[in-house]
Design an enzyme around this catalytic site. Structure first.
Site, PDB file in Angstrom:
ATOM      1  N   HIS A 189       0.843  -1.195   0.000  1.00 30.59           N
ATOM      2  CA  HIS A 189       0.000   0.000   0.000  1.00 30.59           C
ATOM      3  C   HIS A 189       0.878   1.244   0.000  1.00 30.59           C
ATOM      4  CE1 HIS A 189      -0.188  -1.038   4.533  1.00 30.59           C
ATOM      5  NE2 HIS A 189       0.729  -0.084   4.416  1.00 30.59           N
ATOM      6  N   GLU A 225       2.271   1.321  -7.280  1.00 30.01           N
ATOM      7  CA  GLU A 225       2.118   2.020  -6.003  1.00 30.01           C
ATOM      8  C   GLU A 225       2.733   3.414  -6.042  1.00 30.01           C
ATOM      9  OE1 GLU A 225       0.179   1.170  -3.628  1.00 30.01           O
ATOM     10  OE2 GLU A 225      -0.299  -0.731  -4.579  1.00 30.01           O
TER      11      GLU A 225
END
EC number: 3.4.24.-
Length: 481
Positions: A189, A225
């Site tokens: 993340h 990401e």
């Protein structure tokens, strides 16, 4: 492509789901209970309003009707909008994907979050045991370069302190309220631009990371990401890097898809080429297209002689200088002299006796005589490389031996230029043969009987007879710093 703020997560659809009775519309007898559970978990995660303690509220566009959620999913992915769990819809649900909800807008940062400066620092604070540190470093550098090739952003790596983009491999609960869940769950993340956690990117250390296809490709996940860390949300274009579902991208020769270019340039504008004019004695005026001349972290992609000049390549530009003179060093765009190469040369070397030079980029190479290209690109497999080699990190021609050394990762090959044939018993370990060089070799060139190896911001002078490093300099010193 849309700008984003908040947290972005790349994950593979988890295999553990709630056993509560699903509230889904009627489906055909072929639809299994596992599919119901899988779909319910998917819709709850990506098509339902949720909150995050450190990330801010996510506001869904639509209501909570299950049928409406399915229709929203189908519309987003370009499927036939039926509101039913048909086979095409289930195929989408089962794909690995990024965890940013497709129907939410983050509210943590006002407006469209973006970095307010052109030079960003990054630091890798924790590594994964799945790959060597050098491989991780390379994957991150390549992933960031994919974005800097399109916009006026420069990324500078630091080894201590707080960076704009802090990169780490974490396990379980790691202090940001978004714990990892082990293998084949959440992969990574990233936080959108901002203070504190802004820009930080975390990878699940429980995954098997790789630069190939036997596991999760680190370049692919990192590049996606970093798109979020720079401010991009998901794209509905299946060919885009920012499309929600995971799709392997070959790191070597990768070019940012058009949709991603359009999105990132909407935030930061296009990267403009340098004019190529001679510089003043103290270096050129600041231009985001050119690395700072005396940046202590400056490194080179490739270095070679070409006639009586030494060429040093970095991203979209190269410097030209006389071997024994520091005056008159001038940067030019690669396209101004080598339009076919465009940018990001991987390796280069010259065989002066033939009057030819070789430039490598991805699985291809070009031959030049002086600055004149000799025909179209050719495949590197002409040299005898195995098919798993898809790019060359560095190359250096040894005049007395009439052999060229090719460096690939932590190994090197020896090519006999007289026989035009790769030598047997290769590849060999670079570390064992050139132990004085710390880190992966980015570029190399032979001058006056010495081999100069470039690794990151350092250049090593190696005595070929003693097989030892005799001195160490900063790479930037080669352009007059």
């Amino acid at each position: 492509m849309l700008p984003a703020s908040g947290l972005a997560v790349l994950l593979v659809t988890a295999l553990k789901f709630s056993t509560a009775a699903p509230s889904l519309p009627a489906a055909s007898p072929r639809t299994s209970r596992n599919n119901y559970r899988l779909a319910q978990a998917y819709l709850d995660k990506y098509y339902t309003k949720k909150g995050g303690p450190q990330i801010g509220e996510m506001v869904a566009r639509g209501g909570n009707s299950t049928v409406k959620k399915i229709k929203e999913l189908q519309e987003f992915f370009g499927l036939r909008v039926t509101g039913k769990l048909d086979r095409a819809t289930m195929d989408v649900i089962k794909r690995p994907r990024c965890g940013v909800p497709d129907v939410a807008n983050y509210r943590l940062f006002p407006g469209e979050p973006k970095w307010k400066k052109n030079t960003l620092t990054y630091r890798i604070s924790k590594y994964t045991p799945s790959m060597t540190p050098a491989e991780v470093d390379r994957a991150m550098e390549m992933a960031l370069r994919a974005w800097s090739s399109a916009v006026p952003l420069n990324f500078v790596r630091i080894n201590a302190g707080e960076a704009d983009i802090m990169i780490s491999f974490e396990t379980g609960d790691h202090g940001d309220s978004y714990p990892f869940d082990g293998p084949r769950g959440t992969l990574a993340h990233a936080f959108a631009p901002g203070e504190g956690l802004g820009g930080d990117t975390h990878f699940d250390n429980a995954e098997k990371w790789t630069m190939g296809t036997n596991g999760f490709n680190l370049f692919t996940v990192a590049a996606h990401e970093f798109g979020h860390a720079l401010g991009l949300a998901h794209s509905t274009d299946p060919s885009a890097l920012m499309f929600p579902t995971y799709k392997y991208q070959n790191p070597y020769g990768f070019r940012l898809p058009k949709d991603d270019v359009k999105g990132i340039q909407a935030l930061y504008g296009p990267r403009r080429a340098f004019s190529g004019k001679p510089t003043a004695p103290h270096g050129p005026p600041h231009n985001p297209s050119i690395p700072d001349l005396c940046d202590s972290n400056l490194s080179f992609d490739a270095v070679t002689m070409l006639g009586k000049e030494l060429l040093l390549f970095r991203d979209r530009i190269f410097w030209r200088r006389q071997v024994h003179l520091m005056s008159g060093i001038r940067p030019s765009t690669i396209t101004s002299s080598f339009p076919q190469l465009m940018s990001n040369v991987d390796a280069a070397y010259e065989v002066a006796e033939r009057g030819t030079a070789y430039f490598f980029k991805g699985p291809h190479y070009w031959i030049t005589r002086g600055f004149q290209m000799q025909g179209p690109p050719r495949t590197i497999y002409d040299f005898g490389f195995p098919r798993y080699v898809q790019r060359i990190d560095a190359a250096v021609y040894l005049k007395d031996a009439q052999k060229t050394l090719f460096f690939v990762g932590d190994e090197y090959y020896s090519y006999d230029e007289r026989k035009r044939k790769m030598e047997k018993d290769y590849p060999k370990s670079t570390e064992e043969e050139f132990s004085g060089v710390n880190g992966q070799i980015d570029a190399a060139v032979e001058l006056n009987g010495y081999i100069y190896f470039f690794s990151g911001p350092k250049a090593y002078k190696s005595d070929t007879e003693k097989e030892d490093v005799v001195s160490e300099l900063k790479s930037s010193s080669w352009i007059g710093c």
